[in-house]
Design an enzyme around this catalytic site. Structure first.
Site, mmCIF file in Angstrom:
data_model
loop_
_atom_site.group_PDB
_atom_site.id
_atom_site.type_symbol
_atom_site.label_atom_id
_atom_site.label_comp_id
_atom_site.label_asym_id
_atom_site.label_seq_id
_atom_site.Cartn_x
_atom_site.Cartn_y
_atom_site.Cartn_z
ATOM 1 N N GLY A 14 43.494 38.021 51.939
ATOM 2 C CA GLY A 14 44.918 38.371 51.998
ATOM 3 C C GLY A 14 45.410 38.419 53.436
ATOM 4 C CG ASN A 36 41.987 38.721 42.202
ATOM 5 O OD1 ASN A 36 42.651 38.624 43.230
ATOM 6 N ND2 ASN A 36 42.391 39.436 41.163
ATOM 7 C CG ASP A 60 39.921 41.302 38.928
ATOM 8 O OD1 ASP A 60 39.987 42.426 39.449
ATOM 9 O OD2 ASP A 60 40.729 40.879 38.082
ATOM 10 C CG LEU A 65 30.881 43.311 44.033
ATOM 11 C CD1 LEU A 65 30.788 41.856 43.551
ATOM 12 C CD2 LEU A 65 31.877 43.398 45.199
ATOM 13 C CG LEU A 75 42.249 45.978 53.354
ATOM 14 C CD1 LEU A 75 41.060 46.852 53.709
ATOM 15 C CD2 LEU A 75 42.403 44.881 54.397
ATOM 16 C CE LYS A 93 43.710 46.996 32.608
ATOM 17 N NZ LYS A 93 43.485 45.779 31.814
ATOM 18 N N GLY A 104 31.864 53.685 43.415
ATOM 19 C CA GLY A 104 30.554 53.695 42.758
ATOM 20 C C GLY A 104 29.547 52.889 43.562
ATOM 21 C CE1 TYR A 147 50.381 48.295 46.790
ATOM 22 C CE2 TYR A 147 52.050 49.692 47.787
ATOM 23 C CZ TYR A 147 50.951 48.868 47.916
ATOM 24 O OH TYR A 147 50.412 48.627 49.153
ATOM 25 C CD GLN A 164 32.180 65.055 41.050
ATOM 26 O OE1 GLN A 164 33.392 64.841 41.053
ATOM 27 N NE2 GLN A 164 31.422 64.825 40.011
#
Ligand code: UDP
Length: 338
Positions: A14, A36, A60, A65, A75, A93, A104, A147, A164
């Site tokens: 981007g 993506n 995506d 991943l 980003l 999403k 994760g 957004y 956490q």
């Protein structure tokens, strides 16, 4: 033997991502660029494809991943209203599932992770300039919410992972940024005005043009992001990143006309829903913690951006119909991506 850091950049092809990939390569890192290509272009990173420390992966981030890296810059997300309103569910999403997937990954790898948050978390701000302790004035059900609320939820996720799971996080709230490699037809004000001026088409001001924005040149922003990522672990943000120079949209139009020498007229169009009236970052925190402040004045940055679009237009001969923004019909008028 010197081992370079392996760094993942999501949204790496981007506008901001491609500049960041370049900067990280210059710093000696191995860069894994993930994108993506929803609203970015291959041409942004084409010149990096032959670099031996650069790798491109089409992916995506709303899907998990599995890669091995030392640091993550997250980003990925369409950032222009025209793009993020084209598929609002996917936008949300990308911010939320994308953040969960990247956090994760960072947790498994014990990797430090940066989040590109936004001045949009302040919504239509009631305090001015905006400081990081302001909680914002955001419509939860409007056309910008996919957004704004997505980025707010992502911030929450980052801070919860930090509390956490003791994850090392870095969160920047990025204000309007411009420069080479903006998409010529993403509908944002700087690219719109410059393309319109270069084509001698009317400059489209939405509303009265009295609304304000603060425009940061891309290299300044990348410097800020890099400094934040490499700051001591206790500096986690959120930290405002933008240029505190504040301009009305009409002033911007006049500056672009002056610098391009265009014969364009100014035309007024309706203001899109929930368009913030004013926006200006207070960057005291970035000055204090990162010794960072923008160095490129608007006129100078605009000249460089104009030169970029001028070259693009003379290469492709025409740009479109397309420079016409279609805020109320998102997606229409968006140039096919190359
Ligand atoms: N804008 C405008 N003409 C355009 C595109 C945008 O007057 O052709 C206005 C828009 O309504 C907003 C400001 O410029 O008030 C900045 O818009 P942009 O989409 O660049 O960023 P954001 O609204 O997300 O800050």
């Amino acid at each position: 033997m010197f081992l370079s850091k392996r760094i993942l950049v999501t949204g790496g092809s981007g506008f901001l991502g491609s500049h960041l990939c370049e900067r990280l390569l210059n710093e000696g890192a191995e860069v894994l660029c993930v994108d993506n290509f929803y609203c970015s272009t291959r041409s942004n990173i084409e010149h990096l494809l032959g670099h031996k420390r650069f790798e491109l992966l089409r992916h995506d981030i709303t899907f998990p991943l599995v890669v091995e890296v030392d640091e993550i810059y997250n980003l990925a997300c369409p950032a222009s209203p025209v793009h993020y309103q084209r598929d609002p569910v996917q936008t949300l999403k990308t911010s939320v599932h994308g953040a969960i997937n990247m956090l994760g990954l960072a947790k498994r790898l014990h990797a430090k992770i940066f989040q590109a948050s936004t001045s949009e978390v302040y919504g239509d701000p009631e305090i001015h300039p905006q400081t990081e302790d302001y909680w914002g004035n955001v419509n939860p059900i409007g056309i910008r919410s996919c957004y704004d609320e997505g980025k707010r939820a992502a911030e929450t996720l980052f801070f919860d992972y930090h509390r956490q799971h003791k994850l090392r996080i870095k969160v920047a709230r990025i204000f309007n940024t411009y420069g080479p490699r903006m998409h010529p037809n993403d509908g944002r004000v700087v690219s719109n005005f410059i393309v319109q001026a270069l084509l001698n088409k009317p400059i489209t001001i939405f509303g009265s043009g009295e609304q304000t924005r603060s425009f940061c040149y891309v290299t300044d922003l990348i410097e800020g992001i890099y400094r934040l990522m490499n700051s001591p672990d206790h500096v986690i943000g959120p930290i405002n990143m933008g240029n505190p120079g504040e301009f009305t949209i009409r002033e911007l139009a006049e500056k672009v006309i002056e610098l391009t020498g265009a014969a364009s007229q100014i035309v007024y169009k309706p203001l899109p829903h929930d368009d913030p009236c004013r926006r200006k970052p207070n960057i005291d925190l970035a000055r204090k913690e990162l010794n960072w402040s923008p160095a490129v004045p608007l006129a100078e940055g605009l000249k460089k951006t104009i030169a970029y679009f001028d070259k693009m237009l003379s290469t492709f001969k025409a740009l479109p119909e397309t420079s016409e923004p279609y805020r109320d019909n998102p997606g229409e008028g968006v140039m096919p991506l190359v």
